[in-house]
Motif scaffolding. Structure first.
Motif, short mmCIF file in Angstrom:
data_model
loop_
_atom_site.label_atom_id
_atom_site.label_comp_id
_atom_site.label_asym_id
_atom_site.label_seq_id
_atom_site.Cartn_x
_atom_site.Cartn_y
_atom_site.Cartn_z
N GLN A 154 3.75 -6.58 -4.47
CA GLN A 154 4.72 -6.98 -3.44
C GLN A 154 4.00 -7.72 -2.30
O GLN A 154 4.56 -8.63 -1.70
CB GLN A 154 5.44 -5.75 -2.89
CG GLN A 154 6.32 -5.07 -3.95
CD GLN A 154 7.04 -3.86 -3.38
OE1 GLN A 154 7.93 -3.97 -2.56
NE2 GLN A 154 6.63 -2.68 -3.83
N CYS A 206 -0.82 0.28 -2.80
CA CYS A 206 -1.12 0.87 -4.10
C CYS A 206 -1.04 -0.22 -5.18
O CYS A 206 -0.59 -1.33 -4.93
CB CYS A 206 -0.17 2.02 -4.41
SG CYS A 206 1.56 1.57 -4.46
N GLY A 207 -1.50 0.14 -6.38
CA GLY A 207 -1.46 -0.82 -7.48
C GLY A 207 -2.80 -1.44 -7.74
O GLY A 207 -3.80 -0.73 -7.83
N ARG A 233 4.25 5.67 3.21
CA ARG A 233 3.19 6.29 2.42
C ARG A 233 2.59 5.29 1.43
O ARG A 233 3.27 4.40 0.96
CB ARG A 233 3.77 7.46 1.61
CG ARG A 233 4.41 8.54 2.44
CD ARG A 233 5.39 9.37 1.61
NE ARG A 233 4.74 10.01 0.48
CZ ARG A 233 4.15 11.21 0.53
NH1 ARG A 233 4.18 11.91 1.64
NH2 ARG A 233 3.58 11.71 -0.53
N ASN A 234 1.29 5.49 1.12
CA ASN A 234 0.66 4.84 -0.03
C ASN A 234 0.70 3.32 0.04
O ASN A 234 0.94 2.66 -0.96
CB ASN A 234 1.35 5.33 -1.32
CG ASN A 234 0.46 5.27 -2.54
OD1 ASN A 234 -0.78 5.32 -2.42
ND2 ASN A 234 1.05 5.18 -3.70
N ASN A 249 5.12 3.02 -0.67
CA ASN A 249 4.61 2.45 -1.93
C ASN A 249 4.74 0.92 -1.97
O ASN A 249 5.18 0.36 -2.98
CB ASN A 249 5.35 3.05 -3.13
CG ASN A 249 5.10 4.53 -3.27
OD1 ASN A 249 3.98 5.01 -3.01
ND2 ASN A 249 6.12 5.27 -3.65
N PHE A 283 -0.49 6.69 5.01
CA PHE A 283 -1.80 6.65 4.36
C PHE A 283 -1.82 5.51 3.37
O PHE A 283 -0.78 4.91 3.08
CB PHE A 283 -2.18 7.99 3.70
CG PHE A 283 -1.26 8.41 2.60
CD1 PHE A 283 -1.51 8.04 1.28
CD2 PHE A 283 -0.14 9.20 2.86
CE1 PHE A 283 -0.66 8.44 0.26
CE2 PHE A 283 0.70 9.61 1.84
CZ PHE A 283 0.44 9.22 0.54
N TYR A 284 -3.04 5.23 2.86
CA TYR A 284 -3.26 4.04 2.04
C TYR A 284 -3.69 4.40 0.64
O TYR A 284 -4.30 5.45 0.42
CB TYR A 284 -4.38 3.18 2.65
CG TYR A 284 -4.00 2.66 3.99
CD1 TYR A 284 -3.38 1.42 4.10
CD2 TYR A 284 -4.20 3.41 5.14
CE1 TYR A 284 -2.98 0.95 5.33
CE2 TYR A 284 -3.80 2.95 6.37
CZ TYR A 284 -3.18 1.72 6.46
OH TYR A 284 -2.76 1.26 7.68
N ALA A 285 -3.41 3.47 -0.29
CA ALA A 285 -4.08 3.56 -1.59
C ALA A 285 -5.54 3.20 -1.35
O ALA A 285 -5.87 2.37 -0.50
CB ALA A 285 -3.43 2.61 -2.58
N ASP A 301 3.27 -1.97 -2.96
CA ASP A 301 2.11 -2.19 -3.84
C ASP A 301 1.61 -3.62 -3.70
O ASP A 301 2.25 -4.46 -3.07
CB ASP A 301 2.48 -1.84 -5.29
CG ASP A 301 3.23 -2.96 -5.97
OD1 ASP A 301 4.25 -3.41 -5.41
OD2 ASP A 301 2.80 -3.39 -7.05
#
Lengths: 190, 436
Positions: A22, A86-87, A82-83, A17, A109-111, A19
């Protein structure tokens, strides 16, 4: 950017995560990425929002930039969990990583919007790993990414890891982004 | 032929296809493209670089420009970015521009879009902001995109999309007075995680949704992105159509659709809303769910009521119910999403007594100008920004590290009722303590 067949360089490892706040904190979004001098500035602030203990795993507290170059990082590949991304929808996030010299990210994996921005803007290659690598690869490991073969080698640890195929986004990345891709397909006037 | 979900129907129609399936890559025609002061300058740059300095946008009437992020700041670069928008609007003669310092200034784009009649059922709305998914509350497909995609749309009116599978969230029963849509969506994100809907559509359904007002439905769809969702969507009903018609200046016809009875949903969750309790998301992730009663008594330094998620009239009416006649124990910041909300706070009265604004001011809260303000930190002089490692309870949408300013600040996301109750005690407080 056109797709480099092989990307070799040091890994910078992050967790889950990560995001876009960050990757590039909101106070730096006043730079305009369409202006080359300001585009370069984003490199300086890339990953400025990652709390120090989570920056450069497994130990953490590893600066993303080295003394002597405040814009371009010595790291070339980000390995994350993971992710990733994101955001917010800010394209400044892949821009900042590109400006800092990052050529590829390897995450579980990606957002969605970060992935799309990376591909359509042609900033970096967002690879997905088959297995979680952010607990395996160490910050500073020398990695060799064979883009065509979809293979990641860790030259430091003498290991290799499987990556998922880029699939339908490969032609867009090969063209260098959505604009050159659309031109090559006759969707836009050349 | 199998049935389609609402999202699939809208995408198929905009691709000129009789049907689509999840996973299909399609090119669609875009109805509205929205951008703002943070991503507008980059988008305009991409447009000029690729279509030429003299190029014209594909349809002036379909471009909406709403400066809202960094407005009330002395930051010269932020102000320069609003100037970039102004030059582009002048060059392109764009009619839908809500400029700072004019009577047309609105504030937060996701609330301004419906207020100004730019949201219509059945349409595709793209915006350079992740919370563009808010507009799914009007029965349309709405999602956030980056500068490159937006620049492409400006020139062509088209984009490529992968048709997402749809997840369905069914809310049963009528919401108790101590719960708000914010509690529902935080409960969902807590259940599925902040990546639980990645690449997927989130459709909200059930009598628990349709008894909600339009603004509460917007709150549900607004936070679809916090679960990684591509879009959030609620089929339009009479409330939606009445609202849209009262605001739409274009008079364009729109299409009201719903998911087919035999539509395929990737997964379905059912909630009995009468059994839910007030929810917070603890630092540092929107899926870090706890029930308010589990955190009872945890000290906070600040309360914040505002943003596209929690800065609408419904949010302020809820907060005012608790704050009226009381005094806050911690710094409390109130930021109306738009100028229309701000005006209404000055005119609408609580039980025939003081106005909402008077309620907030006499409770000791500080009132800000309509904009995104501290929801995403921003320049250091932003109203309400967490410039030190404070603990803040907030009606906003995201609490990853550094979101509201300082990297070590701790942000708790909650409903306007929970935030108001907590402001009154200086600790995380269940609104039921004040509503009993």
């Amino acid at each position: 950017m056109t797709l480099q067949p092989v990307i070799q360089g040091k890994a910078y490892v992050l967790g889950d995560n990560i995001d876009t706040d960050q990757i590039i904190p909101a106070q730096y979004l006043t730079f305009n990425p369409a202006i080359p001098e300001e585009y370069r500035q984003f490199g300086k602030y890339a990953l400025a929002g990652v709390p120090a203990p989570q920056g450069g795993l497994p130990k953490g507290h590893v600066p993303f930039h080295a003394p002597g170059d405040e814009f371009v990082s010595p790291y070339r590949i980000i390995v994350a969990g993971r992710n990733f991304g994101c955001g917010s929808s800010r394209e400044h996030a892949p821009v900042a990583l590109d400006a800092a010299g990052i050529k590829a990210v390897v995450a579980e994996f990606y957002a969605r919007i970060f992935f799309r921005n990376s591909v359509n803007g042609g900033y970096l290659i967002p690879f997905e790993s088959v297995k979680r690598l952010c607990d395996t690869v160490c910050t500073g490991d020398e990695l060799r990414l064979d883009v065509a073969a979809g293979k990641l080698e860790n030259l430091t640890a003498r290991e290799s890891y499987e990556l998922r195929p880029l699939g339908e986004v490969a032609p867009i990345l090969e063209a260098g982004g959505i604009f050159p891709y659309a031109r090559s397909k006759g969707l836009l006037k050349a | 032929m199998a049935g389609m979900t609402l999202t699939e129907k809208i995408l198929a129609r905009h691709a000129g296809k009789p049907s689509v399936q999840p996973g299909d890559n399609i090119w669609v025609d875009v109805d509205i493209l929205m951008t703002h002061d943070v991503c507008g300058p980059g988008t305009i740059g991409v447009f000029h670089q690729n279509f030429g300095r003299d190029a014209k946008v594909w349809d002036r009437d379909k471009v909406v420009i709403i400066p809202d992020h960094y407005i009330f700041t002395a930051d010269a670069m932020a102000n320069r970015n609003v100037d970039v928008l102004r030059s582009f609007v002048a060059e392109q003669k764009l009619p839908h521009f809500y400029d700072v310092g004019t009577d047309r200034y609105k504030g937060v784009c996701h609330i301004a879009l419906p207020e100004e009649g730019h949201t219509r059922p059945g349409e595709i709305l793209l915006g350079t902001d992740s919370h563009t998914c808010t507009a799914g509350a009007f029965g349309e497909f709405a999602t956030g995109i980056g500068n490159t995609d937006a620049g492409f749309v400006l020139g062509t009116g088209k984009t490529w999309l992968k048709v997402p599978p749809t997840l369905r969230f069914v809310f049963k029963g009528e919401l108790p007075p101590y719960l708000m849509a914010k509690d529902l969506i935080l409960a969902v994100i807590g259940d599925i995680g902040c990546d639980g809907a990645t690449y997927q559509a989130m459709e909200f359904d059930g009598d628990g949704v349709f008894c909600l007002g339009i603004e509460e439905r917007m709150t549900l769809c607004n936070m679809a992105i916090e679960a990684g969702g591509k879009n959030g969507i609620i089929r339009a009903d009479k409330k939606t159509v009445d609202f849209v018609k009262s605001r739409d200046k274009s008079g364009k016809p729109f299409v009201v659709e719903q998911s087919d009875p035999d539509a395929r949903f990737a997964r379905e969750w059912v909630y009995d809303v009468t059994k839910l309790k007030p929810v917070v998301a603890k630092p540092h992730s929107p899926d870090n769910r706890a029930y308010v009663d589990e955190l009872k008594g945890s000290a906070i330094d600040r309360a914040y009521i505002g943003s596209c998620t929690g800065g609408k009239m419904t949010d302020f009416r809820a907060a005012a119910r608790l704050l009226k006649g009381h005094t806050v124990k911690v710094d409390t910041f109130v930021v109306p999403a738009t100028s229309e909300v701000a005006r209404q706070l000055r005119t609408e009265r609580v039980d025939g007594g003081p106005t909402l604004e008077e309620v907030f001011l006499s409770a000791g809260a500080k009132m800000g100008e309509p904009s995104c303000a501290a929801c995403l930190g921003g320049p250091s002089d932003t109203f309400g920004r967490l410039n030190t490692p404070l603990k803040c309870i907030s009606t906003t949408n995201r609490n990853f590290p550094g979101r509201m300013g300082h990297k070590q600040a701790e942000v708790f996301l909650a409903s306007p009722l929970t935030v108001a109750a907590s402001a009154l005690t200086g600790t995380i407080t269940d609104p039921r303590e004040f509503l009993a």
